[in-house]
Motif scaffolding. Structure first.
Motif, mmCIF file in Angstrom:
data_model
loop_
_atom_site.group_PDB
_atom_site.id
_atom_site.type_symbol
_atom_site.label_atom_id
_atom_site.label_comp_id
_atom_site.label_asym_id
_atom_site.label_seq_id
_atom_site.Cartn_x
_atom_site.Cartn_y
_atom_site.Cartn_z
ATOM 1 N N ILE A 1 13.399 4.322 10.180
ATOM 2 C CA ILE A 1 13.049 5.637 9.631
ATOM 3 C C ILE A 1 12.373 6.427 10.750
ATOM 4 O O ILE A 1 11.539 5.887 11.481
ATOM 5 C CB ILE A 1 12.142 5.503 8.390
ATOM 6 C CG1 ILE A 1 11.903 6.859 7.745
ATOM 7 C CG2 ILE A 1 10.840 4.820 8.731
ATOM 8 C CD1 ILE A 1 11.252 6.782 6.388
ATOM 9 N N THR B 1 6.442 12.557 5.143
ATOM 10 C CA THR B 1 7.719 12.370 4.463
ATOM 11 C C THR B 1 7.493 11.361 3.349
ATOM 12 O O THR B 1 6.944 10.285 3.581
ATOM 13 C CB THR B 1 8.793 11.837 5.433
ATOM 14 O OG1 THR B 1 8.994 12.796 6.469
ATOM 15 C CG2 THR B 1 10.102 11.571 4.718
ATOM 16 N N THR B 2 7.890 11.713 2.135
ATOM 17 C CA THR B 2 7.671 10.873 0.965
ATOM 18 C C THR B 2 9.001 10.318 0.484
ATOM 19 O O THR B 2 10.011 11.020 0.495
ATOM 20 C CB THR B 2 7.011 11.701 -0.154
ATOM 21 O OG1 THR B 2 5.792 12.243 0.356
ATOM 22 C CG2 THR B 2 6.717 10.855 -1.362
ATOM 23 N N PHE B 3 8.991 9.047 0.062
ATOM 24 C CA PHE B 3 10.196 8.419 -0.461
ATOM 25 C C PHE B 3 9.811 7.314 -1.434
ATOM 26 O O PHE B 3 8.671 6.861 -1.450
ATOM 27 C CB PHE B 3 11.087 7.877 0.660
ATOM 28 C CG PHE B 3 10.408 6.898 1.581
ATOM 29 C CD1 PHE B 3 10.519 5.536 1.371
ATOM 30 C CD2 PHE B 3 9.652 7.347 2.656
ATOM 31 C CE1 PHE B 3 9.895 4.633 2.213
ATOM 32 C CE2 PHE B 3 9.030 6.448 3.511
ATOM 33 C CZ PHE B 3 9.156 5.091 3.284
ATOM 34 N N GLY C 1 7.950 7.081 -9.050
ATOM 35 C CA GLY C 1 9.327 7.144 -8.566
ATOM 36 C C GLY C 1 10.283 6.249 -9.321
ATOM 37 O O GLY C 1 11.442 6.134 -8.960
ATOM 38 N N ILE D 1 6.154 5.402 -4.969
ATOM 39 C CA ILE D 1 6.320 6.485 -4.006
ATOM 40 C C ILE D 1 5.364 6.225 -2.851
ATOM 41 O O ILE D 1 4.173 5.993 -3.058
ATOM 42 C CB ILE D 1 6.042 7.855 -4.650
ATOM 43 C CG1 ILE D 1 7.069 8.128 -5.755
ATOM 44 C CG2 ILE D 1 6.071 8.961 -3.598
ATOM 45 C CD1 ILE D 1 6.753 9.342 -6.596
ATOM 46 N N SER E 1 4.539 7.285 1.534
ATOM 47 C CA SER E 1 4.777 8.331 2.523
ATOM 48 C C SER E 1 4.530 7.805 3.924
ATOM 49 O O SER E 1 3.809 6.825 4.129
ATOM 50 C CB SER E 1 3.904 9.557 2.241
ATOM 51 O OG SER E 1 2.545 9.229 2.352
#
Length: 105
Positions: A2, A10-12, A57, A69, A71
């Motif tokens: 990543i 950046t959040t995922f 999430g 979630i 980041s």
């Protein structure tokens, strides 16, 4: 891998599929802990299978996919992060899976 963001976080959603030989209802907790490139440890973070997409999430409750979630920020160290996923059932049995993620420029 990543890419490390340059301006803002950046959040995922990070997810792992878990099951128990008896029933998925027997799963007590699922957690993740990251070992950073400098070999220090991050906090233990609980993952959820509750269908609460806005908080954790997780898109569907009870599907055995535990989600959280997370980041990554511009200040994160570059390098290899080892993720230790742990599951524990109501009988106290534990399992652990280790996976990795490279953070690159």
């Amino acid at each position: 891998s990543i890419p490390r963001p340059t301006l803002e976080d950046t959040t995922f959603a990070l997810a792992v599929k878990c099951w128990d030989d008896q029933t998925v209802a027997d799963i007590l907790t699922v957690t993740i802990q990251a070992q950073k490139p400098d070999l220090t440890w991050g906090s233990v973070i609980e993952l959820f299978d509750d269908g609460n997409i806005s908080a954790y999430g997780d898109t569907l409750a009870g599907d055995s996919v535990y989600t959280r979630i997370v980041s990554i920020s511009p200040s994160n160290d570059l390098g290899l992060y080892l993720f230790h996923f742990k599951g524990e059932d109501k009988a106290g049995n534990q399992s652990e899976i280790v996976d990795s993620l490279w953070v690159v420029p």
